[in-house]
Design a protein around this motif. Structure first.
Motif, PDB file in Angstrom:
ATOM      1  N   GLU A 162       0.313 -10.175  -1.143  1.00 61.12           N
ATOM      2  CA  GLU A 162       0.244  -8.972  -1.974  1.00 61.12           C
ATOM      3  C   GLU A 162       1.634  -8.374  -2.177  1.00 61.12           C
ATOM      4  OE1 GLU A 162      -2.056  -4.671  -2.227  1.00 61.12           O
ATOM      5  OE2 GLU A 162      -2.659  -6.102  -0.677  1.00 61.12           O
ATOM      6  N   LEU A 163       2.433  -8.399  -1.126  1.00 61.83           N
ATOM      7  CA  LEU A 163       3.790  -7.880  -1.219  1.00 61.83           C
ATOM      8  C   LEU A 163       4.626  -8.705  -2.196  1.00 61.83           C
ATOM      9  CD1 LEU A 163       5.900  -5.866  -0.245  1.00 61.83           C
ATOM     10  CD2 LEU A 163       6.335  -7.391   1.691  1.00 61.83           C
ATOM     11  N   ASP A 164       4.479 -10.020  -2.136  1.00 59.66           N
ATOM     12  CA  ASP A 164       5.219 -10.890  -3.050  1.00 59.66           C
ATOM     13  C   ASP A 164       4.844 -10.602  -4.498  1.00 59.66           C
ATOM     14  OD1 ASP A 164       7.053 -13.104  -3.515  1.00 59.66           O
ATOM     15  OD2 ASP A 164       5.278 -14.260  -4.057  1.00 59.66           O
ATOM     16  N   ALA A 165       3.554 -10.439  -4.762  1.00 58.46           N
ATOM     17  CA  ALA A 165       3.108 -10.153  -6.128  1.00 58.46           C
ATOM     18  C   ALA A 165       3.630  -8.796  -6.606  1.00 58.46           C
ATOM     19  CB  ALA A 165       1.585 -10.191  -6.195  1.00 58.46           C
ATOM     20  N   THR A 166       3.551  -7.797  -5.734  1.00 55.36           N
ATOM     21  CA  THR A 166       4.036  -6.455  -6.088  1.00 55.36           C
ATOM     22  C   THR A 166       5.539  -6.476  -6.336  1.00 55.36           C
ATOM     23  OG1 THR A 166       2.272  -5.441  -4.796  1.00 55.36           O
ATOM     24  CG2 THR A 166       4.177  -4.054  -5.303  1.00 55.36           C
ATOM     25  N   PHE A 167       6.252  -7.148  -5.444  1.00 55.49           N
ATOM     26  CA  PHE A 167       7.706  -7.232  -5.582  1.00 55.49           C
ATOM     27  C   PHE A 167       8.086  -7.932  -6.882  1.00 55.49           C
ATOM     28  CE2 PHE A 167      11.888  -9.036  -4.982  1.00 55.49           C
ATOM     29  CZ  PHE A 167      12.593  -8.039  -4.332  1.00 55.49           C
ATOM     30  N   ALA A 168       7.437  -9.048  -7.178  1.00 53.10           N
ATOM     31  CA  ALA A 168       7.764  -9.809  -8.392  1.00 53.10           C
ATOM     32  C   ALA A 168       7.509  -8.973  -9.646  1.00 53.10           C
ATOM     33  CB  ALA A 168       6.950 -11.097  -8.439  1.00 53.10           C
ATOM     34  N   GLU A 169       6.388  -8.264  -9.658  1.00 54.62           N
ATOM     35  CA  GLU A 169       6.067  -7.418 -10.807  1.00 54.62           C
ATOM     36  C   GLU A 169       7.092  -6.291 -10.958  1.00 54.62           C
ATOM     37  OE1 GLU A 169       2.755  -4.072 -11.484  1.00 54.62           O
ATOM     38  OE2 GLU A 169       1.918  -6.078 -11.128  1.00 54.62           O
TER      39      GLU A 169
END
Length: 152
Positions: A134-141
């Motif tokens: 979830e952190l990776d997705a949030t960071f990428a966005e």
């Protein structure tokens, strides 16, 4: 201070681990017309002589890990509580047993996610893998739309 290992998932990591947190970053804008000169200034700041000078006058203020711990000279000019810490940090960095606190590099929503989920991860309601996904997705966005510090 070492970061405690809270789960079996971390058993393969080098022990003990340390977390570095920094309230500021020093860097050089890649578009700077004087990037080489700026690099010389930064190189001059991160020397044993500068660390010794700061350590003698303001122990703990320039507690940076250098390639050489400079243990004897550092202990000669500063209190042992600081010198031992600085030498220890240098050894930790040399051995690759460290990570960075998120507030140094994460954009706002990614940092908020870490804060909001830390208890759930520690107490096992969210796995480390779930949290990191979830952190990776949030960071990428967020990275696509927000200015964040760049790492070279």
């Amino acid at each position: 201070m070492p970061f405690p290992l809270l789960r079996q998932e971390t058993a393969g990591l080098p022990q003990p681990l340390f977390v570095f947190g920094t309230a500021s970053l020093l860097g050089i804008n890649s578009a700077s017309p004087v990037a080489d000169d700026a690099a010389l200034v930064l190189d001059a700041l991160f020397t044993q002589d500068v660390r010794r000078s700061f350590s003698a006058a303001l122990p703990g203020d320039w507690n940076i890990p250098l390639a050489d711990a400079d243990a004897a000279a550092l202990r000669a000019v500063s209190p042992s509580v600081f010198a031992d810490s600085a030498v220890g940090l240098t050894e930790v960095v040399r051995d690759g047993r460290y990570g960075y606190a998120t507030w140094s590099f994460f954009p706002p929503r990614a940092e908020a996610l870490v804060v909001s989920q830390v208890r759930d991860v520690v107490e096992g309601r969210v796995t480390v893998r779930q949290h990191l996904a979830e952190l990776d997705a949030t960071f990428a966005e967020e990275r696509a739309t927000v200015l964040i510090p760049g790492l070279l």
